[in-house]
Scaffold this motif. Structure first.
Motif, PDB file in Angstrom:
ATOM      1  N   THR A 144       0.841  -1.188   0.000  1.00 21.77           N
ATOM      2  CA  THR A 144       0.000   0.000   0.000  1.00 21.77           C
ATOM      3  C   THR A 144       0.878   1.241   0.000  1.00 21.77           C
ATOM      4  OG1 THR A 144      -0.093   0.199   2.418  1.00 21.77           O
ATOM      5  CG2 THR A 144      -1.742  -1.235   1.361  1.00 21.77           C
ATOM      6  N   GLU A 146       0.509   3.688   1.990  1.00 16.29           N
ATOM      7  CA  GLU A 146       0.762   4.026   3.386  1.00 16.29           C
ATOM      8  C   GLU A 146       1.990   3.300   3.917  1.00 16.29           C
ATOM      9  OE1 GLU A 146       0.373   6.273   6.576  1.00 16.29           O
ATOM     10  OE2 GLU A 146      -0.987   6.379   4.870  1.00 16.29           O
ATOM     11  N   GLU A 150       5.059   5.689   5.295  1.00 12.50           N
ATOM     12  CA  GLU A 150       5.482   5.666   6.698  1.00 12.50           C
ATOM     13  C   GLU A 150       6.996   5.702   6.836  1.00 12.50           C
ATOM     14  OE1 GLU A 150       3.707   2.206   8.346  1.00 12.50           O
ATOM     15  OE2 GLU A 150       1.736   3.142   8.661  1.00 12.50           O
ATOM     16  N   GLU A 175      -2.986   2.984  -5.637  1.00  8.54           N
ATOM     17  CA  GLU A 175      -2.032   3.150  -4.540  1.00  8.54           C
ATOM     18  C   GLU A 175      -0.721   3.744  -5.046  1.00  8.54           C
ATOM     19  OE1 GLU A 175      -2.415   2.307  -1.021  1.00  8.54           O
ATOM     20  OE2 GLU A 175      -4.445   2.606  -1.796  1.00  8.54           O
TER      21      GLU A 175
END
Length: 377
Positions: A144, A146, A150, A175
């Motif tokens: 993903t 995310e 991160e 994505e």
């Protein structure tokens, strides 16, 4: 005199070959099947083999028209301009080209772990730093935006692998688009689609060209190879598809005549051999379904021409499989000491691998129970 400090560099660990294993065990190579390197079980494209034989006498010449013709054929295949195709000596050559075109000393790249070691190796060769983002086994190696964001800290290049090696997971285009939108303008997103033909997903080239409802982007590039679905791993032929804005950089980063005359001829013939590619893809999809259904262990869903299997002790299982004549990839070098990767083979090869894996796992379970039942003295 010594070479420069290479202490931060690691050697690439390839899958073991039949001759190597047979020699080590003192056995005949014909006793083995190799399912360790994600090679094409049907061999090279027959059209490519014919082209190599027909043009073998031209090996004394540098690539000329074959190079231009192949670039044109690839560009036509993807609906892009010829200048957007960066032909290279294998996919790893295209990785080097993109790093040459992007990295200044002390720039960083962001790579997946587990993942293809050469992303980081190439970056270090070009004096770049390497940071990692983790694809978690407990999350089925889900990819993903995310997950990447991160760990993102302004790196110059972000490497995505879709389908991912060794798990077979993919990243949806929405994505990838989100990742491109939420990273710096000077960050290049590279999607390695070496196994793209085996996946039931659209290529990220759609993001470069603004197709299917996506906005055209100048910060995404895509890698492809002739090694897998076309069966040309031995001639080393790959390419990058880059944004229009990058076109002129190719002549400045390209190694002269990096793609050989025979490789170009083979690629030009293979790209139209849809029968061979279709057969190869169908074999992979059938094989990976069989392995998932029949192996007595957890097998992760895969969209590549391989599957990842949870076996607890990869080195022990891989060694015992070699004794049974089946060579698989011990994924310890990927940071997965409890997993093996099995290439999708022919029906016969797949059936043999499944039987061998199940037999080895059963033997290990018996051995474990036997050891547990031995009383302390």
């Amino acid at each position: 005199m010594q070479p420069r400090d290479l202490s931060d560099h690691v050697a690439y660990e390839a899958g073991r070959g039949i001759e190597e294993v047979a020699r080590e065990l003192g056995r005949d190579p014909s006793e083995f099947v190799k399912l360790a390197s994600n090679e094409n079980p049907h061999g090279p494209s027959p059209a490519a083999s014919v082209a190599i034989r027909e043009h073998a006498s031209s090996m004394s010449s540098y690539p000329k028209a074959a190079h231009a013709d192949l670039v044109e054929a690839i560009a036509d295949r993807w609906g892009v301009n010829d200048e957007q195709i960066w032909l290279a000596n294998g996919g790893d050559g295209a990785i080097d080209y993109l790093h040459r075109a992007t990295l200044e000393p002390d720039d960083d790249v962001l790579v997946p772990t587990p993942g293809f070691a050469y992303y980081g190796m190439s970056a270090r060769f070009h004096h770049g730093g390497v940071h990692e983002y983790a694809l978690e086994r407990t999350d089925d190696f889900a990819q993903t935006a995310e997950t990447v964001l991160e760990r993102y800290d302004g790196e110059r290049v972000i490497w995505l692998t879709s389908p991912h090696n060794p798990s077979g997971s993919t990243m949806p285009l929405e994505e990838i688009e989100r990742l491109a939108e939420e990273t710096d303008e000077e960050t290049l997103i590279v999607v390695d689609e070496a196994y793209g033909e085996f996946a039931e997903r659209d290529s990220a080239i759609a993001l470069l060209e603004g197709r299917d409802g996506y906005d055209a982007r100048d910060d995404v590039a895509v890698l492809r190879t002739f090694s897998k679905a076309y069966g040309l791993a031995g001639v080393r032929l790959g390419y990058a598809v880059v944004p229009d804005e990058w076109a002129s950089a190719y002549t400045r980063v390209n190694t002269p005549f990096a793609a050989s005359e025979l490789a170009c001829r083979a690629g030009l013939a293979a790209i139209d051999d849809t029968e061979h590619v279709d057969r190869t893809v169908e074999t992979a999809r059938t094989s990976r379904a069989e392995i998932r259904d029949r192996i007595d262990a957890h097998v992760w869903p895969s969209e590549g021409n391989f599957v990842l299997v949870d076996v607890d002790d990869a080195s022990s299982v891989a060694e015992k499989l070699q004794d049974r004549g089946v060579i698989v990839r011990d994924c310890t070098s990927f940071g997965l000491p409890g997993c093996i990767r099995i290439t999708c083979g022919t029906d016969e090869e797949t059936d043999r691998a499944i039987g061998a894996v199940n037999a080895v796992l059963a033997d290990l379970e018996v051995d474990t129970h036997t050891e547990a039942e031995v009383p302390d003295t």
